[in-house]
Structure formats: C-alpha cells, structure tokens
Design a protein around this motif. Structure first.
Motif, PDB file in Angstrom:
ATOM      1  N   PHE A  33      -1.605   9.262  18.047  1.00  0.00           N
ATOM      2  CA  PHE A  33      -2.811  10.689  17.541  1.00  0.00           C
ATOM      3  C   PHE A  33      -1.315  11.685  17.325  1.00  0.00           C
ATOM      4  CE2 PHE A  33      -5.218   8.038  19.860  1.00  0.00           C
ATOM      5  CZ  PHE A  33      -6.413   8.570  19.942  1.00  0.00           C
ATOM      6  N   ASP A  35      -1.259  15.833  16.818  1.00  0.00           N
ATOM      7  CA  ASP A  35      -2.086  16.777  16.975  1.00  0.00           C
ATOM      8  C   ASP A  35      -1.485  18.161  15.864  1.00  0.00           C
ATOM      9  OD1 ASP A  35      -3.550  16.021  18.682  1.00  0.00           O
ATOM     10  OD2 ASP A  35      -2.412  16.548  20.094  1.00  0.00           O
ATOM     11  N   ARG A  51       0.841   9.845  21.535  1.00  0.00           N
ATOM     12  CA  ARG A  51       0.281  11.455  21.245  1.00  0.00           C
ATOM     13  C   ARG A  51       1.351  12.764  20.594  1.00  0.00           C
ATOM     14  NH1 ARG A  51      -4.376  13.468  21.068  1.00  0.00           N
ATOM     15  NH2 ARG A  51      -5.278  12.232  21.733  1.00  0.00           N
ATOM     16  N   SER A  67       4.616   9.427  24.179  1.00  0.00           N
ATOM     17  CA  SER A  67       3.884  10.867  24.584  1.00  0.00           C
ATOM     18  C   SER A  67       4.820  11.913  24.284  1.00  0.00           C
ATOM     19  CB  SER A  67       2.529  10.944  25.014  1.00  0.00           C
ATOM     20  OG  SER A  67       1.286   9.726  24.960  1.00  0.00           O
TER      21      SER A  67
END
Length: 82
Positions: A33, A35, A51, A67
């Motif tokens: 992911f 963002d 992420r 992450s």
C-alpha cells in the motif's frame, strides 16, 4: 509518485535446497500500500506486506521491507528513518 526503475515485490520465494522442485520451497506474499502523497524515489525495492504512509518520502536505491510511517523520510538498505 513512484520514480524510475522501482520494483514492487508482492511475492518472494526461497529454497532451502538446491533444486527448483525441492519440497522445502516456500513463498511469501502480501499487498503493498502506498498512501496519498508518498514519494518513492528511483531504484527503490518495496517487498510484500508493506505500507508507505501518507506524504512519506523514500530515498533512492532503498530497500523497504517494513512499513513506513506517515510524514517521514526513510532510506537505506534496509530502509530506516533519516
């Protein structure tokens, strides 16, 4: 934004033996992911199950295997907060 020559690895495999059909073959997988507002500079490798937080920056030639929080700059092999 994702810079030139970046790699997003959603699957990785490894062998505990030397043959490709070895029953000890294992594979890890997971989503990546990225963002809003994050910038991934050139030649970065991001591994599975990571992420990248909002407006984070990842320095060029980094390896991201964990992450990254929002609003930070990270880089290196493996990536850490700078």
């Amino acid at each position: 934004m994702v810079g030139a020559k970046c790699q997003l690895w959603t699957h990785t495999g490894y062998y505990s033996g030397s043959q490709i059909n070895n029953p000890d073959y294992r594979e890890n997988s997971g989503e990546i992911f990225i963002d809003e507002g994050a910038i991934i500079y050139s030649n970065v490798i991001i591994t599975h199950s990571v992420r990248i937080g909002k407006f984070a920056r990842i320095g060029a030639f980094s390896l991201v295997n964990k992450s990254i929080d929002s609003f930070v700059f990270a880089g290196g092999v493996p990536a850490k907060y700078l």
